[in-house]
Design a protein around this motif. Structure first.
Motif, PDB file in Angstrom:
ATOM      1  N   VAL A   1     -12.517 -13.783  11.157  1.00  0.00           N
ATOM      2  CA  VAL A   1     -11.259 -14.464  11.470  1.00  0.00           C
ATOM      3  C   VAL A   1     -11.235 -14.770  12.959  1.00  0.00           C
ATOM      4  N   SER A   2     -10.952 -16.010  13.278  1.00  0.00           N
ATOM      5  CA  SER A   2     -10.834 -16.401  14.679  1.00  0.00           C
ATOM      6  C   SER A   2      -9.473 -15.946  15.214  1.00  0.00           C
ATOM      7  N   GLU A   3      -9.444 -15.530  16.474  1.00  0.00           N
ATOM      8  CA  GLU A   3      -8.223 -14.913  17.018  1.00  0.00           C
ATOM      9  C   GLU A   3      -6.988 -15.817  16.983  1.00  0.00           C
ATOM     10  N   ALA A   4      -7.197 -17.153  17.006  1.00  0.00           N
ATOM     11  CA  ALA A   4      -6.041 -18.061  17.062  1.00  0.00           C
ATOM     12  C   ALA A   4      -5.566 -18.506  15.680  1.00  0.00           C
ATOM     13  N   VAL A   5      -6.187 -17.932  14.634  1.00  0.00           N
ATOM     14  CA  VAL A   5      -5.667 -18.204  13.289  1.00  0.00           C
ATOM     15  C   VAL A   5      -4.296 -17.549  13.208  1.00  0.00           C
ATOM     16  N   GLY A   6      -3.340 -18.259  12.672  1.00  0.00           N
ATOM     17  CA  GLY A   6      -2.000 -17.671  12.574  1.00  0.00           C
ATOM     18  C   GLY A   6      -1.762 -17.060  11.210  1.00  0.00           C
ATOM     19  N   THR A   7      -0.507 -16.774  10.943  1.00  0.00           N
ATOM     20  CA  THR A   7      -0.134 -16.362   9.592  1.00  0.00           C
ATOM     21  C   THR A   7      -0.123 -17.629   8.739  1.00  0.00           C
ATOM     22  N   GLU A   8       0.113 -17.478   7.466  1.00  0.00           N
ATOM     23  CA  GLU A   8       0.157 -18.669   6.595  1.00  0.00           C
ATOM     24  C   GLU A   8       1.217 -19.660   7.058  1.00  0.00           C
ATOM     25  N   THR A   9       2.258 -19.128   7.663  1.00  0.00           N
ATOM     26  CA  THR A   9       3.332 -20.025   8.122  1.00  0.00           C
ATOM     27  C   THR A   9       3.138 -20.472   9.576  1.00  0.00           C
ATOM     28  N   GLY A  10       1.981 -20.116  10.143  1.00  0.00           N
ATOM     29  CA  GLY A  10       1.614 -20.661  11.443  1.00  0.00           C
ATOM     30  C   GLY A  10       1.988 -19.820  12.658  1.00  0.00           C
ATOM     31  N   GLU A  11       2.531 -18.598  12.437  1.00  0.00           N
ATOM     32  CA  GLU A  11       2.840 -17.772  13.623  1.00  0.00           C
ATOM     33  C   GLU A  11       1.563 -17.128  14.139  1.00  0.00           C
ATOM     34  N   LYS A  12       1.349 -17.203  15.454  1.00  0.00           N
ATOM     35  CA  LYS A  12       0.138 -16.657  16.058  1.00  0.00           C
ATOM     36  C   LYS A  12       0.370 -15.182  16.424  1.00  0.00           C
ATOM     37  N   ALA A  13      -0.704 -14.389  16.336  1.00  0.00           N
ATOM     38  CA  ALA A  13      -0.609 -12.992  16.783  1.00  0.00           C
ATOM     39  C   ALA A  13      -0.956 -12.949  18.264  1.00  0.00           C
ATOM     40  N   LYS A  14      -0.031 -12.434  19.066  1.00  0.00           N
ATOM     41  CA  LYS A  14      -0.279 -12.403  20.512  1.00  0.00           C
ATOM     42  C   LYS A  14       0.043 -11.026  21.081  1.00  0.00           C
ATOM     43  N   ILE A  15      -0.642 -10.718  22.152  1.00  0.00           N
ATOM     44  CA  ILE A  15      -0.413  -9.462  22.864  1.00  0.00           C
ATOM     45  C   ILE A  15       0.178  -9.837  24.214  1.00  0.00           C
ATOM     46  N   MET A  16       1.295  -9.228  24.560  1.00  0.00           N
ATOM     47  CA  MET A  16       1.949  -9.541  25.843  1.00  0.00           C
ATOM     48  C   MET A  16       1.623  -8.423  26.840  1.00  0.00           C
ATOM     49  N   ASP A  17       1.138  -8.763  28.029  1.00  0.00           N
ATOM     50  CA  ASP A  17       0.890  -7.700  29.012  1.00  0.00           C
ATOM     51  C   ASP A  17       2.126  -7.489  29.900  1.00  0.00           C
ATOM     52  N   LEU A  18       2.042  -6.507  30.766  1.00  0.00           N
ATOM     53  CA  LEU A  18       3.214  -6.136  31.565  1.00  0.00           C
ATOM     54  C   LEU A  18       3.581  -7.213  32.582  1.00  0.00           C
ATOM     55  N   GLU A  19       2.611  -8.098  32.886  1.00  0.00           N
ATOM     56  CA  GLU A  19       2.912  -9.197  33.823  1.00  0.00           C
ATOM     57  C   GLU A  19       3.517 -10.402  33.097  1.00  0.00           C
ATOM     58  N   GLY A  20       3.744 -10.248  31.786  1.00  0.00           N
ATOM     59  CA  GLY A  20       4.376 -11.322  31.018  1.00  0.00           C
ATOM     60  C   GLY A  20       3.395 -12.376  30.535  1.00  0.00           C
ATOM     61  N   ARG A  21       2.081 -12.115  30.700  1.00  0.00           N
ATOM     62  CA  ARG A  21       1.081 -13.067  30.210  1.00  0.00           C
ATOM     63  C   ARG A  21       0.698 -12.697  28.791  1.00  0.00           C
ATOM     64  N   SER A  22       0.596 -13.680  27.916  1.00  0.00           N
ATOM     65  CA  SER A  22       0.230 -13.345  26.543  1.00  0.00           C
ATOM     66  C   SER A  22      -1.144 -13.896  26.217  1.00  0.00           C
ATOM     67  N   ARG A  23      -1.817 -13.234  25.298  1.00  0.00           N
ATOM     68  CA  ARG A  23      -3.125 -13.715  24.837  1.00  0.00           C
ATOM     69  C   ARG A  23      -3.255 -13.414  23.349  1.00  0.00           C
ATOM     70  N   TYR A  24      -4.168 -14.109  22.714  1.00  0.00           N
ATOM     71  CA  TYR A  24      -4.346 -13.916  21.280  1.00  0.00           C
ATOM     72  C   TYR A  24      -4.904 -12.535  20.977  1.00  0.00           C
ATOM     73  N   GLY A  25      -4.564 -12.031  19.796  1.00  0.00           N
ATOM     74  CA  GLY A  25      -5.173 -10.777  19.349  1.00  0.00           C
ATOM     75  C   GLY A  25      -4.363 -10.127  18.248  1.00  0.00           C
ATOM     76  N   GLY A  26      -5.048  -9.686  17.205  1.00  0.00           N
ATOM     77  CA  GLY A  26      -4.390  -8.850  16.201  1.00  0.00           C
ATOM     78  C   GLY A  26      -4.091  -9.496  14.867  1.00  0.00           C
TER      79      GLY A  26
END
Ligand code: F6P
Length: 361
Positions: free
Chosen positions: A233-258
């Motif tokens: 599974v590629s990290e930017a694949v979302g849920t069936e309804t298109g929501e992406k899984a993202k991880i937010m860091d303490l500086e407020g930057r988000s990245r794909y994952g999970g």
């Protein structure tokens, strides 16, 4: 005699030291120039004194080019046009970078980076009249006008090896094993490693999926006597309804994952299969560069120096049809190389019976 600078910018990947070596070898041996390695991307040019060191042939003789990472250091934050200051405000420090280039007395700069870095470097070059040549690197392989960027093929090798290691556990425990790989919004790593690593199911952001199709594939494997399934599974694949899984860091930057966690649970709900997921993460960026990446790095580094010798600037070196070429940086960053969903690799995956999550398998 010319004096050139090299910097690496954006996320690291395997093969960067091999490019630095190739540039250094060609510039010193081929043209008798001086080469300066700038530390931590544009940050090195902002610092005073400028943070750079002279590279000589001894740099090229050791084993460094076999190692991952970048000996020059890099950064994927701190855009000089909107540089974050300690008090939380943003300041345009672009003139400091340009001044750093002049202080080093550079005749040209080789910038090794992905699309974001090349965009920034090009704007700096335009503003300050810097002589820039760019070399594409990114494990995501999403830069247009080049078949491959440095780092991609090593990342594919790492992901393929991970699948080789997950398959025995899948078979031994009757499980669905899911490997989540990087790649940002492009599914190249997932698709290529999935084919190479014998995956039964590959999900990429370019092809919307339905859980029902995945459940059907697992059921058909069971009916054919297979007790396990291997999935990428590629990290930017979302849920069936298109929501992406993202991880937010303490500086407020988000990245794909999970996203693989969510998909694993859905598979269990629909099929009753025991599932496990592995998020491969930055393992894909480090380690020894593959032979293919070392060769590409050598080709790109050599050609970049030859472009400088010819006075050709604002160009990105690229690999097309088994040849090194150069294209305008503007052209390269204006485009985007997503997986071609009608291309040979997608056709091959389908031809092998790999489920890509849509109805078409
Ligand atoms: O662009 C390269 C990449 O490795 C992506 O595949 C990934 O989404 C991202 O960088 C991770 O960034 P960071 O190193 O900031 O966690």
């Amino acid at each position: 005699m010319k004096r050139i600078g090299i910097l690496t910018s954006g996320g690291d990947c395997a093969g960067l030291n091999a490019v630095i070596r190739a540039i250094t070898l060609r510039a010193i041996q081929g043209y008798g120039w001086e080469v300066y390695g700038i530390h931590q991307g544009t940050h090195g040019l902002m610092r005073r004194p400028v943070d750079a060191s002279k590279l000589d042939l001894s740099f090229c003789t050791g084993s460094l080019f076999r190692e991952g990472g970048t000996v020059l250091g890099t950064t994927n934050k701190g855009d000089p046009f909107a540089f974050p200051l300690p008090d939380g405000t943003l300041k345009d420090l672009s003139e400091n970078v340009i001044e750093g280039y002049r202080l080093l007395k550079l005749d040209a700069l080789v910038g090794i980076g992905g699309d974001g870095s090349q965009d920034i470097l090009r704007r700096l070059a335009q503003q300050g009249g810097l002589n820039l040549v760019a070399i594409p690197k990114t494990i995501d392989d999403d830069l247009s006008h080049t078949e491959h960027s440095i780092g991609f093929m090593t990342a594919v090798d790492v992901a393929t090896e991970a699948l080789d290691r997950l398959q025995p556990t899948a078979a031994s425990h009757d499980r669905v094993m899911i490997l989540e790989v990087m790649g940002r919004d492009a599914g190249h790593i997932a698709l290529v490693s999935g084919i190479a690593g014998g995956a039964d199911i590959i999900l990429i952001p370019e092809i919307p999926y339905q859980m029902k199709n995945i459940a059907d594939k697992i059921q058909s494997l069971r009916e054919a006597g297979r007790n396990f399934a291997l999935m990428v599974v590629s990290e930017a694949v979302g849920t069936e309804t298109g929501e992406k899984a993202k991880i937010m860091d303490l500086e407020g930057r988000s990245r794909y994952g999970g996203i693989s966690h969510h998909i694993a649970n859905r598979i269990t709900e629909l099929t009753g299969a025991e599932t496990r997921f592995t998020v491969l993460g930055h393992v894909q960026r480090g380690g020894q560069p593959s032979a293919q990446d070392r060769v590409l790095a050598s080709v790109f580094g050599t050609h970049a120096v030859d472009l400088i010798a010819q006075g050709k600037f604002d160009r990105m070196v690229a690999w097309q049809n088994r040849h090194v070429v150069d294209v305008s940086i503007q052209q390269a960053i204006a485009g985007y190389q997503a997986v071609d969903i009608h291309g040979s690799l997608v056709k091959t995956a389908r031809g092998l019976g790999i489920c890509l999550g849509d109805e078409n398998f």
